[in-house]
Design an enzyme around this catalytic site. Structure first.
Site, PDB file in Angstrom:
ATOM      1  N   LYS A  81       0.857  -1.177   0.000  1.00 29.46           N
ATOM      2  CA  LYS A  81       0.000   0.000   0.000  1.00 29.46           C
ATOM      3  C   LYS A  81       0.894   1.228   0.000  1.00 29.46           C
ATOM      4  O   LYS A  81       1.880   1.288   0.748  1.00 29.46           O
ATOM      5  CB  LYS A  81      -0.902  -0.020   1.241  1.00 29.46           C
ATOM      6  CG  LYS A  81      -1.889   1.132   1.344  1.00 29.46           C
ATOM      7  CD  LYS A  81      -2.777   0.957   2.559  1.00 29.46           C
ATOM      8  CE  LYS A  81      -3.828   2.063   2.656  1.00 29.46           C
ATOM      9  NZ  LYS A  81      -4.749   1.849   3.793  1.00 29.46           N
ATOM     10  N   SER A 156      -9.357   1.924   2.833  1.00 27.45           N
ATOM     11  CA  SER A 156      -8.506   2.664   1.909  1.00 27.45           C
ATOM     12  C   SER A 156      -7.427   1.836   1.231  1.00 27.45           C
ATOM     13  O   SER A 156      -6.711   2.336   0.378  1.00 27.45           O
ATOM     14  CB  SER A 156      -7.836   3.815   2.658  1.00 27.45           C
ATOM     15  OG  SER A 156      -6.997   3.315   3.691  1.00 27.45           O
ATOM     16  N   SER A 180      -9.968  -0.397   6.890  1.00 28.85           N
ATOM     17  CA  SER A 180      -9.311  -0.243   5.591  1.00 28.85           C
ATOM     18  C   SER A 180      -8.532  -1.451   5.093  1.00 28.85           C
ATOM     19  O   SER A 180      -8.056  -1.451   3.963  1.00 28.85           O
ATOM     20  CB  SER A 180      -8.381   0.977   5.621  1.00 28.85           C
ATOM     21  OG  SER A 180      -9.141   2.162   5.707  1.00 28.85           O
TER      22      SER A 180
END
Length: 545
Positions: A81, A156, A180
């Site tokens: 990420k 996210s 997330s």
């Protein structure tokens, strides 16, 4: 080989690499080609690190050939990420503001994965600074869902979910502040583990909300996530929240019977608080699977969802604004609307609100203990809406929208999110297995048993896409007309000015639109606390030897 390499699980690929039946170089080249072929439509990657991937894959192959096999992550292609620092590679946070940031050091988690022999394929899309979204007003488009590209991936950790589901990487890192890791796991039909708070280091990962942030893995199966978590977990003196609790061998929970396991069913989540027919039907089928495996089910209740939402957002807005305050004061226009809508409401809150949120959190932590005494784990749906919504279905993000993931950031529990079926539109739905603090083992045991008893891991998204991606909306969300009176608008202006913010017309409308929900949150947090009731983030010193 009879199986496509991109369809192998991480565990399967790792075993083949260990036995020298699969070359890390061959596997890496196959997935690099898959990224090149399909990512232009899915937007899972911000940066593809081809040279580093090839170098690490070759090194892994040579090490294994010499008998220096490091373990199940050796030679495995992964993605990060794009809020995880990897030395010499941009960490953009999917934001114009941070697009030129190149870290000099690896995050602790990244260093651990590299030490385990993992191969970095690239940095993955997120939602700006791991907050809000999906957004269409950022330098890179949002990641699209491999099951249907006009639908969101959840966030996210959006690119992490898309890349794993599409078979571009075999595992990916995510972060979880309010869901997330679990949101993209749910919407992309994969597995994800949010560990107990403090189990995995946050050092070198862009903070969102210090007291809720967790780092963890996303992968195709629970077993795959377990192999990644084993590499990630452990005490880190560079992270002040890092726990010294011993790390168990998580794999010991795999392939164990759950007969007699006491599972607390949070039925009120989906029957009373956020009812949804798809979610309800899937939960009933999932509970039958667990009963057939010998689990003992009992309905239990925590607090209302709104209590957890208020604590989380009453803490989140001030903390994320504080993290990014300098850039928000100096270059607010360079942030996207979602980030603005989540961070600047902090100027409408007081220091009293922040302390009250943490005092109420302590009450919620204490109340959960009586539920833990009745159960080995808890179970809840992954998403209140069921399958992933379309990009054009997002309403304005106020501070009073509840969900099924936030309670376990507030409580700090470990949670395993797994696919539990598919809706009529072909999109996945999911469940959460929630462990007691630092008891990942039991949640893993239940999630793996469920996964082994159901056929959902045999179904993967079809690539090339059978549906071509449609156009994205022209704005991330519609902004309601201002409904505040003149006195309330004056308070909004004064609050923004006091925080040092210079708002354009659109940002001012956003702040006005969120104001009533922010003030309502503050009012709900003003409970009748005793003077001695301390906040959950009370500071503790360790003894010095």
């Amino acid at each position: 080989m009879t199986t496509n390499l991109h369809d192998l699980t991480l565990a399967e690929a790792g075993a083949l690499i260990r036995d020298k039946k699969l070359s890390p170089v061959e596997l890496t080249e196959t997935l690099l080609a898959r990224i090149k072929e399909f990512d232009s439509e899915l937007n899972a990657f911000i940066t593809v690190t081809e040279d580093k991937a090839r170098s690490q894959a070759l090194a892994a192959e040579q090490e294994i050939a010499k008998g220096n096999y490091k373990g199940p992550m050796h030679g495995i292609p992964i993605g990060l990420k794009d809020i995880y620092d990897a030395a010499g590679i941009p960490t953009t946070a999917h934001s114009k503001v941070y697009s030129n940031y190149i870290p000099e050091k690896n995050a602790t988690t990244v260093a651990k994965l590299f030490d385990a022999g993992a191969v970095l394929m690239g940095k993955l899309a997120t939602q700006e600074c791991a907050n809000g979204g999906p957004s269409v007003d950022l330098p890179w488009p949002p990641a699209r869902n491999p099951w249907h590209p006009d639908h969101n991936t959840g966030g996210s950790s959006s690119g992490s979910g898309a890349a794993v589901a599409a078979g571009m990487v075999m595992g990916a890192t995510g972060t979880d502040t309010g869901g997330s890791i679990r949101n993209p796991a749910a919407m992309c039909g994969i597995a994800g583990i949010k560990p107990t708070y403090g189990r995995v280091s946050r050092f070198g990962v862009m903070p969102n909300t210090y007291c809720f942030d967790n780092c963890g893995p996303l992968a195709w199966t629970v077993e795959d996530c377990v192999l990644m978590l084993q590499a990630l977990a452990g005490y880190d003196p560079l992270d002040p929240a890092s726990s010294t609790e011993p790390v168990p061998d998580f794999s010991t929970s795999l392939n164990q019977s759950i007969k007699g396991m006491r599972i607390g069913v949070l039925r009120y989540f989906w029957e009373e608080e956020l009812p949804n027919e798809i979610v309800a039907a899937n939960m009933e089928e999932s509970l039958k699977v667990l009963q057939n495996l010998g689990a003992v089910l009992e309905d239990v209740r925590l607090h209302p969802l709104r209590n957890y939402t208020d604590v989380k957002l009453g803490t989140n807005a001030p903390e994320i604004f504080s993290v990014h305050r300098k850039n928000m004061v100096e270059r607010l226009d360079d942030f996207g609307d979602h980030m603005v809508s989540r961070a600047i409401p902090a100027c409408l809150m007081s220091s009293d609100d922040y302390v009250n949120a943490q005092r109420h959190r302590q009450q919620l932590l204490e109340a959960a203990k009586s539920v833990y005494e009745k159960c080995d784990i808890l179970i809840a749906p992954g998403q209140p809406s069921g399958p992933a919504p379309r990009f054009d279905q997002y309403a304005f993000p106020t501070l009073d929208k509840d969900n099924f993931t936030t309670p376990f950031n507030v409580l700090g529990n470990p949670v395993v999110n797994i696919c539990s079926g598919f809706a009529d539109n072909g999109l996945p739905v999911s469940i959460q297995m929630i462990g007691k603090p630092f008891d990942e083992l039991t949640a893993i045991k239940a999630a793996h048993a469920f996964e082994q008893a159901t056929p959902w891991r045999d179904k993967r998204p079809a690539l090339p896409l059978t549906v071509k991606p449609g156009p994205l909306p022209t704005e991330s969300f519609p902004i309601p007309d201002i409904s505040l009176n003149e006195e309330e608008q004056a308070l909004v202006r004064m609050s923004a000015k006091r925080a040092g913010l210079t708002l354009n017309e659109r940002q001012y409308k956003i702040l006005c639109a969120v104001a009533e929900s922010a003030w309502g949150l503050s009012a709900r947090l003003r409970l009748d606390y005793e003077m001695g009731e301390e906040p959950a983030n009370t500071f503790h010193l360790a003894p010095i030897s």
